[in-house]
Design a protein around this motif. Structure first.
Motif, PDB file in Angstrom:
ATOM      1  N   LYS A  13       7.162  66.037  -8.786  1.00 32.11           N
ATOM      2  CA  LYS A  13       7.256  64.847  -8.112  1.00 32.11           C
ATOM      3  C   LYS A  13       5.755  64.225  -7.911  1.00 32.11           C
ATOM      4  O   LYS A  13       5.620  63.163  -7.735  1.00 32.11           O
ATOM      5  N   TYR A  16       4.506  62.452 -10.893  1.00 31.75           N
ATOM      6  CA  TYR A  16       4.841  60.982 -11.057  1.00 31.75           C
ATOM      7  C   TYR A  16       4.447  60.346  -9.990  1.00 31.75           C
ATOM      8  O   TYR A  16       4.040  59.025 -10.273  1.00 31.75           O
ATOM      9  N   LYS A  17       4.128  60.883  -8.826  1.00 32.73           N
ATOM     10  CA  LYS A  17       3.761  59.844  -7.566  1.00 32.73           C
ATOM     11  C   LYS A  17       2.325  59.416  -8.199  1.00 32.73           C
ATOM     12  O   LYS A  17       1.931  58.260  -7.737  1.00 32.73           O
ATOM     13  N   THR A  22       6.742  54.583  -8.508  1.00 28.92           N
ATOM     14  CA  THR A  22       7.447  54.838  -7.309  1.00 28.92           C
ATOM     15  C   THR A  22       7.891  53.372  -6.926  1.00 28.92           C
ATOM     16  O   THR A  22       7.508  52.324  -7.534  1.00 28.92           O
ATOM     17  N   HIS A  23       9.075  53.389  -6.353  1.00 30.17           N
ATOM     18  CA  HIS A  23       9.854  51.960  -5.967  1.00 30.17           C
ATOM     19  C   HIS A  23       9.924  51.119  -7.169  1.00 30.17           C
ATOM     20  O   HIS A  23       9.218  49.823  -7.045  1.00 30.17           O
ATOM     21  N   ASP A  24      10.190  51.427  -8.276  1.00 27.88           N
ATOM     22  CA  ASP A  24      10.299  50.696  -9.526  1.00 27.88           C
ATOM     23  C   ASP A  24      11.437  51.016 -10.257  1.00 27.88           C
ATOM     24  O   ASP A  24      12.216  52.017  -9.945  1.00 27.88           O
ATOM     25  N   CYS A  26      13.086  52.866 -13.697  1.00 31.75           N
ATOM     26  CA  CYS A  26      12.684  53.962 -14.861  1.00 31.75           C
ATOM     27  C   CYS A  26      13.863  54.110 -15.615  1.00 31.75           C
ATOM     28  O   CYS A  26      14.922  54.060 -15.497  1.00 31.75           O
ATOM     29  N   LEU A  40      12.813  61.248 -10.015  1.00 31.79           N
ATOM     30  CA  LEU A  40      12.297  59.987  -9.751  1.00 31.79           C
ATOM     31  C   LEU A  40      13.200  59.128  -8.729  1.00 31.79           C
ATOM     32  O   LEU A  40      12.543  58.277  -8.083  1.00 31.79           O
ATOM     33  N   LYS A  42      13.994  60.749  -5.917  1.00 36.66           N
ATOM     34  CA  LYS A  42      13.372  60.968  -4.783  1.00 36.66           C
ATOM     35  C   LYS A  42      12.102  59.971  -4.636  1.00 36.66           C
ATOM     36  O   LYS A  42      11.683  59.876  -3.366  1.00 36.66           O
ATOM     37  N   LEU A  43      11.704  59.459  -5.483  1.00 30.43           N
ATOM     38  CA  LEU A  43      10.464  58.590  -5.360  1.00 30.43           C
ATOM     39  C   LEU A  43      10.783  57.203  -5.232  1.00 30.43           C
ATOM     40  O   LEU A  43      10.108  56.253  -5.462  1.00 30.43           O
ATOM     41  N   LYS A  44      11.800  57.046  -4.655  1.00 25.90           N
ATOM     42  CA  LYS A  44      12.558  55.568  -4.594  1.00 25.90           C
ATOM     43  C   LYS A  44      12.627  54.784  -5.665  1.00 25.90           C
ATOM     44  O   LYS A  44      12.554  53.459  -5.502  1.00 25.90           O
ATOM     45  N   ASN A  45      12.657  55.349  -6.727  1.00 27.77           N
ATOM     46  CA  ASN A  45      12.873  54.398  -8.000  1.00 27.77           C
ATOM     47  C   ASN A  45      14.389  54.039  -8.243  1.00 27.77           C
ATOM     48  O   ASN A  45      15.321  54.709  -7.882  1.00 27.77           O
TER      49      ASN A  45
END
Length: 228
Positions: A13, A16-17, A22-24, A26, A40, A42-45
């Motif tokens: 995590k 990738y952060k 994030t927020h995109d 994937c 991914l 969990k990173l709001k993707n």
């Protein structure tokens, strides 16, 4: 590779952060049971997973039921739009469309005993349908170059698996990605979350490093990121 044995959630995590994934959007190509998709998410993707293997669908459906920004497509990605046969192995993570992969890795403990008819779509076709992803992970057991070779879009960050028996194909993947834009490269070995290189390198430099690695039991992932 099984998640509880090879993946370190927090470290992955963090990696990738650090790559600003994030927020995109994937793409997870060769999602298997969805372990990287979950990170991914969990990173709001928003994650679109591509996995043709029937035995993986129950777990992927569980993820879809819990995450509204997750979509799983039961298709394979390749160089052309067509129907083909997926070779099913005795371990869930080794299903492949590559005959060469089977010939290289089969032994008494690793073998392929069934086939499943699957639909293959090009990566371009899915980008046209869903949009350009910020990040695309490709883990297709020796089929990575087939997935990339007709790509025409500049995906900002690409991660693809490589193994010792497929160095030529790995170099072709690097060459193909580089033809699309100004990319630099890094890599990991054996699912180690830490990148091997302190500095990202160009096509020629990363190719020389990959060629210098000992091929016995070699397994890793290459990262490519574009510079605007």
């Amino acid at each position: 590779m099984l998640f509880d044995k090879y993946f370190k959630k927090k470290a992955l995590k963090k990696r990738y952060k650090s790559l600003a994934i994030t927020h995109d959007l994937c793409f997870d190509i060769g999602a298997n049971l969805g372990y990287k998709s979950l990170i991914l998410l969990k990173l709001k993707n928003k994650v679109i997973a591509f996995e043709p293997q029937t035995s993986c669908q129950i777990e992927l459906e569980k993820i879809a039921n819990k995450h509204s920004n997750f979509l799983c497509k039961k298709i394979a990605i390749g160089a052309e739009n067509l129907e083909s046969e997926l070779h099913i192995g005795n371990h869930i993570e080794i299903a492949t469309l590559s005959n060469k992969f089977i010939e290289h890795f089969k032994n008494e403990k690793i073998y392929w005993h069934e086939k499943e008819k699957v639909t293959i779509k090009t990566l371009d076709s899915q980008i046209i349908k869903y949009g350009l992803p910020k990040f695309c992970k490709i883990d297709a057991e020796g089929y990575e170059y087939e997935i990339l070779k007709n790509l025409t879009y500049k995906i900002p960050i690409i991660e693809f698996e490589f193994t010792g028996g497929f160095i030529n194909e790995t170099l072709l993947c690097i060459e193909k990605i580089s033809s699309l834009g100004d990319y630099t490269f890094n890599y990991i070995l054996n699912e180690n979350p830490k990148l091997e290189l302190k500095q990202w390198l160009g096509k020629n430099e990363i190719s020389e490093i990959i060629k210098s690695l000992k091929t016995t039991n070699l397994h890793g992932n290459i990262f490519a990121r574009i510079h605007n």
